[in-house]
Design an enzyme around this catalytic site. Structure first.
Site, PDB file in Angstrom:
ATOM      1  N   ASP A  20       6.243  -5.951   3.312  1.00 58.17           N
ATOM      2  CA  ASP A  20       4.764  -5.636   3.259  1.00 58.17           C
ATOM      3  C   ASP A  20       4.718  -4.187   3.868  1.00 58.17           C
ATOM      4  O   ASP A  20       4.469  -3.628   4.767  1.00 58.17           O
ATOM      5  CB  ASP A  20       4.117  -6.283   4.126  1.00 58.17           C
ATOM      6  CG  ASP A  20       3.617  -7.585   3.547  1.00 58.17           C
ATOM      7  OD1 ASP A  20       4.694  -8.194   2.751  1.00 58.17           O
ATOM      8  OD2 ASP A  20       2.762  -8.381   4.018  1.00 58.17           O
ATOM      9  N   LYS A  68      -2.307  -6.129  -0.807  1.00 61.16           N
ATOM     10  CA  LYS A  68      -2.752  -7.067   0.456  1.00 61.16           C
ATOM     11  C   LYS A  68      -3.914  -6.154   0.978  1.00 61.16           C
ATOM     12  O   LYS A  68      -3.829  -4.791   0.950  1.00 61.16           O
ATOM     13  CB  LYS A  68      -1.365  -6.907   1.306  1.00 61.16           C
ATOM     14  CG  LYS A  68      -1.775  -7.599   2.552  1.00 61.16           C
ATOM     15  CD  LYS A  68      -0.519  -7.678   3.365  1.00 61.16           C
ATOM     16  CE  LYS A  68      -0.885  -7.948   5.060  1.00 61.16           C
ATOM     17  NZ  LYS A  68       0.510  -8.080   5.934  1.00 61.16           N
ATOM     18  N   LYS A  71      -2.877 -10.710  -1.823  1.00 61.59           N
ATOM     19  CA  LYS A  71      -2.557 -11.391  -0.574  1.00 61.59           C
ATOM     20  C   LYS A  71      -3.720 -10.921   0.504  1.00 61.59           C
ATOM     21  O   LYS A  71      -4.022  -9.837   0.830  1.00 61.59           O
ATOM     22  CB  LYS A  71      -1.398 -10.819   0.373  1.00 61.59           C
ATOM     23  CG  LYS A  71      -1.314 -11.294   1.740  1.00 61.59           C
ATOM     24  CD  LYS A  71       0.221 -11.052   2.274  1.00 61.59           C
ATOM     25  CE  LYS A  71       0.471 -11.466   3.551  1.00 61.59           C
ATOM     26  NZ  LYS A  71       1.739 -11.114   4.201  1.00 61.59           N
TER      27      LYS A  71
END
EC number: 4.1.2.4
Length: 223
Positions: free
Chosen positions: A92, A154, A183
Site C-alpha cells: 500500500d 485507497k 479500498k
C-alpha cells in the site's frame, strides 16, 4: 453481508509508531483467532509478523512512503523491495501528494508505475488521502492509478485527517469501474459503517478497529 464475508475483506492494521514487539505478537494472535486474511504493519515488523502468520496462510502487507507520501520514487522502490524480501505480500503506497497538487501528473504516474514494477506482481494499492483532495483531484488520481497498473485506489491512511466516506467511495468506484478495486480506510468504526461502505463500492476495508467492527463494539473501535 454477514460477519464472515466482512472478515474476509478487512485488512487488519497495526501502524502505531509506538507499537512494541509484544503488541505485534498480540495483534497477530488476534488475527489468527478472528480469521482475517491480511494484516498491515510498519516495515520494521514485516519479518516478525510474517514469521508468526505465514504458517496460517495469512498475508502481511506493508505501507510504503508512509504516512506522507513525499519520499522520492527511488526510496519508495527500495522500501518496496526490502519489504518483499522480508515477507510482505501486499503493498500500500502513498501517492506523491505534493506532485499531485502541483499538477505534475506525469511524476505521479511514474512514481506509481515504479512501485508497481518493484512489487513483482503482488497486489498494489495507492493511498490518495481523500480528505486532502478536491473531487477533481480524486477523479484524476484514480485515472492515473489505473493507467499506472496498480490494483486498488485507497481512500486514506487515517493519520492525516478524515477517512473513508460513502460519498468518496461512490465517486472512486464511478471512476474505477471494474478496472481496479477500491479500498476504504479511516473512519469505518462499526459493522453498519462497513456494510454501507461496501454497498457504495468498496472491495476492501482497512481498519485497526477491525475486531470492534466485527463484534459491533462501538466503544473500542478506532482508525
Amino acid at each position: 453481508m454477514n460477519k464472515e464475508e466482512l472478515t474476509s475483506i478487512i485488512d487488519y492494521t497495526l501502524l502505531s509508531p509506538t507499537a512494541t514487539k509484544a503488541d505485534i505478537k498480540a495483534f497477530c494472535e488476534e488475527t489468527i483467532e478472528y480469521g482475517f486474511k491480511t494484516v498491515f504493519v510498519n516495515p520494521y515488523y514485516v519479518s516478525y509478523a510474517h514469521s508468526l502468520l505465514s504458517p496460517h496462510g495469512i498475508k502481511v502487507g506493508v505501507p510504503i512512503g508512509f504516512s506522507l507520501g513525499g519520499a522520492t520514487t527511488y526510496v519508495k522502490v527500495e522500501e518496496t523491495k526490502e519489504a518483499i524480501k522480508n515477507g510482505a505480500e501486499e503493498i500500500d503506497m502513498l501517492v506523491n501528494l505534493g506532485a499531485l497538487k502541483s499538477g505534475e501528473h506525469d511524476v505521479v504516474k511514474h512514481d506509481i508505475e515504479e512501485v508497481v514494477k518493484a512489487s513483482q506482481g503482488l497486489t498494489t494499492k495507492v493511498i490518495i488521502e481523500t480528505a486532502l483532495l478536491t473531487d477533481e483531484e480524486k477523479v484524476k488520481v484514480t485515472e492515473l492509478i489505473i493507467e499506472a497498473g496498480a490494483d486498488f485506489v485507497k481512500t486514506a491512511t487515517g493519520f492525516n485527517g478524515g477517512g473513508a466516506t460513502v460519498e468518496d467511495v461512490r465517486l472512486l468506484r464511478s471512476v474505477a469501474g471494474n478496472k481496479i478495486g477500491v479500498k476504504a480506510a479511516g473512519g469505518v468504526k462499526i459493522f453498519e459503517d462497513a456494510v454501507n461502505i461496501v454497498e457504495a463500492g468498496a472491495t476492501r476495508i482497512g481498519a485497526s478497529g477491525a475486531i470492534a467492527i466485527i463484534n459491533g463494539d462501538v466503544s473500542t473501535a478506532s482508525y
